[in-house]
Design a protein around this motif. Structure first.
Motif, short mmCIF file in Angstrom:
data_model
loop_
_atom_site.label_atom_id
_atom_site.label_comp_id
_atom_site.label_asym_id
_atom_site.label_seq_id
_atom_site.Cartn_x
_atom_site.Cartn_y
_atom_site.Cartn_z
N ARG A 25 0.74 -1.41 -0.21
CA ARG A 25 -0.06 -0.12 -0.11
C ARG A 25 0.80 1.39 0.10
N PHE A 26 2.09 1.34 -0.70
CA PHE A 26 2.48 2.44 -0.88
C PHE A 26 2.00 3.40 -1.92
N LEU A 27 2.15 4.70 -1.76
CA LEU A 27 1.45 5.70 -2.70
C LEU A 27 2.27 5.34 -4.06
N ILE A 28 1.55 4.98 -5.16
CA ILE A 28 2.14 4.96 -6.51
C ILE A 28 1.43 6.07 -7.24
N LYS A 29 2.35 6.71 -8.19
CA LYS A 29 1.85 7.49 -9.22
C LYS A 29 2.48 7.14 -10.54
N GLU A 30 1.45 7.35 -11.74
CA GLU A 30 2.28 7.28 -13.05
C GLU A 30 2.19 8.41 -13.91
N LEU A 31 3.35 8.71 -14.66
CA LEU A 31 3.38 9.89 -15.51
C LEU A 31 3.87 9.40 -16.81
N PRO A 32 2.98 9.86 -17.86
CA PRO A 32 3.60 9.53 -19.27
C PRO A 32 4.88 10.05 -19.54
#
Length: 310
Positions: free
Chosen positions: A184-191
């Protein structure tokens, strides 16, 4: 705030100088680390000439390199990048921003959203493999990560110092993604954009052998992280197979009061026993994993307190 650029390398003499120069231009205050993984060319020498901090990792495999990097390097923020010049350095700022704003523990450089990977990548079956792995993991974890296997990522110190690296090779990207989802780590995706290797630079990946390793890693991590569903699935499979083998025996007995299909009866009983054993394993290991998660959460508190104290 100290930024570390992590570049695991194996035979990247053709491109490593440009990668280092690009990151020095974009992040002039960052420390750039190149870990040479038994290269047979001048990768280490060229990296030193371009101003990187060069270290050796003698255990072969990208996972072993990342393990050493995470152990050795102290920084506030980390960027991991391949040394093959396929990821543009100018995206480093956008990957670091959510980390610095405490919006994410890991930021993924998504090669697939804008279509540059499919158009640039010339290796057969890689797109198929990426989609297969992405579909499996997103199904298992009810997530929506678009690029599971990208080599361009940013991390905060909290993530780096609490991540247990288990994979020795190119499966490390898959492990990073699954670990982040499971814990449950905070994950973010960026193109981001992707470009294929320049002429003369050869990929170290083998589509089929490395693909099998990745699938094996998913299988193993699924067993380790979600044992209840893993063994419950086997319990259902064995139960249905036992039912298929046992129904003709039951029908014969009800109609004749005799059992002539003895091998089928033995097979059915064996399969149903396996089904019960799998169900018992599912229940027991689910409790073990639940306790392990509690212990890991306590360890995260200890790591965060240690980081804050520094």
């Amino acid at each position: 705030m100290e930024i570390a650029v992590l570049i695991p390398c194996y035979n990247e003499a053709l491109t490593i100088g440009k990668v280092i120069d690009d990151f020095k231009k974009e992040l002039p205050n960052a420390k750039i680390y190149v870990y040479d993984n038994n290269s047979r060319d001048r990768t280490a020498e060229i990296a030193e000439e371009h101003g990187a901090i060069v270290k050796k990792e003698y255990r072969q495999g990208k996972g072993n390199v990342v393990r050493s990097m995470f152990f050795d390097i102290e920084a506030d923020y980390y960027i991991m990048i391949d040394g093959d010049d396929t990821y543009p350095a100018e995206f480093a700022h956008s990957l670091l921003e959510p980390i610095m704003n405490n919006e994410a523990d890991m930021v993924i450089g998504d090669r697939l959203s804008n279509g540059t990977y499919e158009s640039e990548n010339k290796r057969n079956f890689h797109n198929f493999g990426n989609n297969l792995v992405k579909g499996l993991i997103n199904t298992l974890y009810k997530s929506n990560i678009n690029d599971i296997m990208t080599g361009y990522r940013a991390f905060n110190k909290f993530f780096v110092k609490s991540f247990p690296v288990m994979s020795p090779g190119f499966e490390i990207e898959t492990e990073l993604s699954i670990h982040s989802l499971d814990k449950r780590f905070l994950i973010k995706e960026l193109p981001i954009n992707y470009r294929d290797r320049p002429e003369g630079s050869e990929s170290k990946l083998n589509t089929f052998s490395d693909g099998i390793k990745v699938l094996r890693t998913i299988f193993t991590l699924f067993k380790d992280f979600k044992p209840f569903f893993f063994f419950l699935l086997w319990a259902v499979i064995f139960f249905l197979l036992g039912l298929a083998a046992g129904i003709p025996v039951i029908v014969e007995f009800l109609s004749t009061q005799f059992v002539t299909k003895v091998p089928s009866a033995i097979l059915a009983v064996g399969l149903e026993i396996l089904s019960m054993l799998s169900l018992a394993c599912a229940l027991i290991l689910d409790t073990v994993v639940a306790n392990s998660r509690k212990q890991y959460e306590l360890e995260l508190h200890r790591v965060k307190a240690l980081i804050r104290s520094k």
